[in-house]
Design an enzyme around this catalytic site. Structure first.
Site, short mmCIF file in Angstrom:
data_model
loop_
_atom_site.label_atom_id
_atom_site.label_comp_id
_atom_site.label_asym_id
_atom_site.label_seq_id
_atom_site.Cartn_x
_atom_site.Cartn_y
_atom_site.Cartn_z
N HIS A 27 1.16 -0.67 0.08
CA HIS A 27 0.16 0.09 0.03
C HIS A 27 1.16 1.06 -0.11
O HIS A 27 1.95 1.25 0.45
CB HIS A 27 -0.84 0.13 1.24
N ASP A 77 2.30 1.92 3.92
CA ASP A 77 3.22 0.92 3.72
C ASP A 77 4.93 1.40 3.87
O ASP A 77 5.42 1.04 4.80
CB ASP A 77 2.90 -0.69 3.32
N GLU A 114 -10.84 -6.56 -4.24
CA GLU A 114 -10.42 -8.10 -2.94
C GLU A 114 -11.77 -8.55 -2.02
O GLU A 114 -12.26 -7.59 -1.72
CB GLU A 114 -9.65 -7.57 -2.88
N GLU A 137 -9.07 -13.46 -1.06
CA GLU A 137 -8.12 -13.82 0.32
C GLU A 137 -8.67 -15.58 0.95
O GLU A 137 -9.46 -15.37 1.02
CB GLU A 137 -8.24 -12.71 1.09
N HIS A 180 -10.48 -13.90 3.97
CA HIS A 180 -12.00 -13.48 3.67
C HIS A 180 -12.85 -14.24 3.65
O HIS A 180 -14.27 -14.36 3.33
CB HIS A 180 -12.00 -12.04 2.66
N ASP A 220 -5.19 -13.97 -2.31
CA ASP A 220 -3.95 -13.89 -1.69
C ASP A 220 -3.92 -15.21 -0.12
O ASP A 220 -4.93 -15.47 0.06
CB ASP A 220 -4.40 -12.12 -0.17
N ASP A 278 -10.62 -11.85 11.17
CA ASP A 278 -9.27 -12.32 10.14
C ASP A 278 -7.15 -12.03 10.80
O ASP A 278 -7.11 -11.49 11.07
CB ASP A 278 -9.57 -10.59 9.39
N ASP A 332 -0.32 -12.99 2.06
CA ASP A 332 -1.02 -11.24 2.76
C ASP A 332 -1.41 -12.32 4.20
O ASP A 332 -2.52 -12.92 4.65
CB ASP A 332 -2.58 -11.34 2.74
C1 XUL Z 1 -7.45 -6.75 4.28
C2 XUL Z 1 -6.56 -7.14 3.61
C3 XUL Z 1 -5.59 -6.08 2.39
C4 XUL Z 1 -5.59 -6.29 0.81
C5 XUL Z 1 -4.87 -4.73 0.05
O1 XUL Z 1 -8.23 -7.37 5.48
O2 XUL Z 1 -6.43 -8.11 3.09
O3 XUL Z 1 -4.79 -6.17 3.34
O4 XUL Z 1 -4.99 -6.88 1.05
O5 XUL Z 1 -5.44 -3.65 1.35
CO CO Z 2 -5.31 -9.43 1.78
#
Ligand code: XUL
Ligand code: CO
Length: 437
Positions: A101, A104, A232, A268, A271, A296, A307, A339
């Site tokens: 990001h 970051d 995402e 992900e 998620h 992810d 999470d 991630d």
């Molecule tokens: C948050 C997440 C983020 C995204 C990128 O849960 O997964 O880190 O991958 O913004």
């Molecule tokens: Co993510």
């Protein structure tokens, strides 16, 4: 280059017999699986936020992680030093990609222009480090959720100035991603959702989110960015209702707003499970509709409902993930981004190596097992056979679209009863997977 990980040499593939915890037992980048190298199938990426910015805080406690190179400030000097740390780590690990990001990698300044300038300074160093290491940018993104201005969302904020601020930040993040040769750009709607329907105009928020993505695409095209956009999904956290709930909700959104040619999905694991789905469900759902773009890679904890972003170590999970990815022929230009974060109690820098080595080996092993299952062919032929009633007769007419309700009724009235069902053989198939693990 100062050695921030002096006790670690380049991590090598040592094979199954190795007892060295700092070696790969399965991941061998050049090894060919189904005609393609492991490197190409897996396209691993390290994430900057957890790996180089994570400090072990949780809602109940202060930072715990020992990071001797980090002075704990958000200064530009500290950010520039982290670039050296990151590239030493990634080079020793042998990963081809990383993701970040904007916030970051570079500190947010007191004005947007100062933030942009900080990002430019760090991006220059990232570019040099990419060049000398050969490590590439899988994707960039913008943090539109940490700063208090985004408390009500970014593109879905009721405050138009916040929308404008977010647009400026994303424009810059796309520019930097493009300049660094990023192969994708991710949208994760950190607070693109709501807490109470009493104060929310859902239609307006969704329309604005779509406008935001179209504008981002127009901008990306105008500067010649050829990377893939990724949306995402995540069902909740930080907001109660997130608009990007799961693959189905995201797909409906991108289809509804004419974004199908522009955006794919970054799925992900944690998620998916927060949404009450398995990772395989989410991957398959996206893949069959041509929108599985990237993953992810992490895992949650079955006993905790949030999470946790843990490193994936479960071979059963990685095998099933790789079965879907191989079926669609890979993820490129997407990849496998970890991630994931080390636990608050895993306090030493070397734990970062253990975590990533475990994740990479789990995926390499999943890849090999999935390839063996595919070579064996039993699973594919079982599923094919299960639907074979659609390959001829009335089934073929249904799938060809050459029948109708009346004809189907006559058909079944004449037949009297449907053909007997066959067993789903779930347990046999579970045993089959286990045979290869
Ligand atoms: C948050 C997440 C983020 C995204 C990128 O849960 O997964 O880190 O991958 O913004
Ligand atoms: Co993510």
């Amino acid at each position: 280059m100062a050695a921030y990980f002096p006790e670690v040499d380049k991590i090598q593939f040592e094979g199954l017999q190795s007892k060295n915890p700092l070696a790969f037992r399965h991941f061998n980048a050049a090894e060919i699986v189904e005609g393609r190298s492991m490197h190409d199938w897996l396209r691993f990426a390290v994430c900057y936020w957890h790996t180089f910015r994570g400090n072990g805080t949780d809602p109940f406690g202060a930072p715990t992680l020992n990071r001797p190179w980090d002075d704990g400030t958000d200064s530009l000097d500290n950010a520039l030093r982290r670039v050296d740390v990151a590239f030493e780590f990634m080079t020793k690990l042998g990963v081809p990609y990383y993701c970040f990001h904007d916030r970051d990698v570079a500190p947010e300044g007191s004005t947007l222009s100062k933030s942009h300038a900080n990002l430019d300074v760090v991006a220059r160093k990232l570019k040099e480090a990419q060049k000398s290491s050969g490590i590439k940018l899988l994707w960039g993104t913008a943090n539109l959720f940490s700063n208090p201005r985004f408390m009500h969302g970014a593109a879905t904020s009721p405050n138009a100035d916040v929308f404008a601020f977010a647009a400026a930040q994303v424009r810059k993040a796309i520019e930097v991603t493009h300049d660094l040769g990023g192969e994708n750009y991710v949208f994760w709607g950190g607070r693109e959702g709501y807490m109470s329907s009493l104060n929310t105009n859902m239609k307006r928020e969704l329309d604005n989110l779509a406008r935001f993505m179209h504008m981002a695409n127009d901008y990306a095209k105008s500067i010649g960015f050829k990377g893939q956009f990724l949306f995402e999904p995540k069902p909740k956290e930080p907001t109660k209702h997130q608009y990007d709930f799961d693959a189905a909700a995201c797909l409906n959104f991108i289809r509804q707003y004419g974004l199908l040619d522009v955006v794919k999905l970054n799925i992900e694991t944690n998620h998916a499970t927060l949404a009450g789905h398995s990772m395989m469900h989410e991957l398959e759902y996206a893949s069959i509709q041509g929108v599985l773009g990237s993953i992810d890679a992490n895992t949650g904890d079955l006993l905790l409902g949030w999470d946790t972003d843990q490193f994936p170590t479960d071979i059963y999970l990685t095998t099933q993930v790789m079965l879907v990815i191989m079926k669609q022929g890979g993820l490129s230009p997407g990849g496998t981004n970890f991630d994931a974060k080390v636990r608050r109690e895993s306090i030493d820098p070397i734990d970062l190596f253990h975590a990533h080595i475990g994740g990479m080996d789990a995926f390499a092993r999943g890849l090999k097992i999935a390839a063996a299952i595919r070579a064996d062919g039993i699973l594919t032929s079982f599923v094919k056979e299960r639907y074979s009633s659609y390959d001829s007769g009335i089934g073929r007419k249904i799938e060809n679209g050459t029948t109708n309700m009346r004809e189907l009724e006559s058909y079944i009235v004449e037949k009297g009863e449907a053909a007997a069902n066959t067993s789903g053989r779930q347990e046999m198939l579970e045993n089959l997977i286990n045979r290869y693990i």
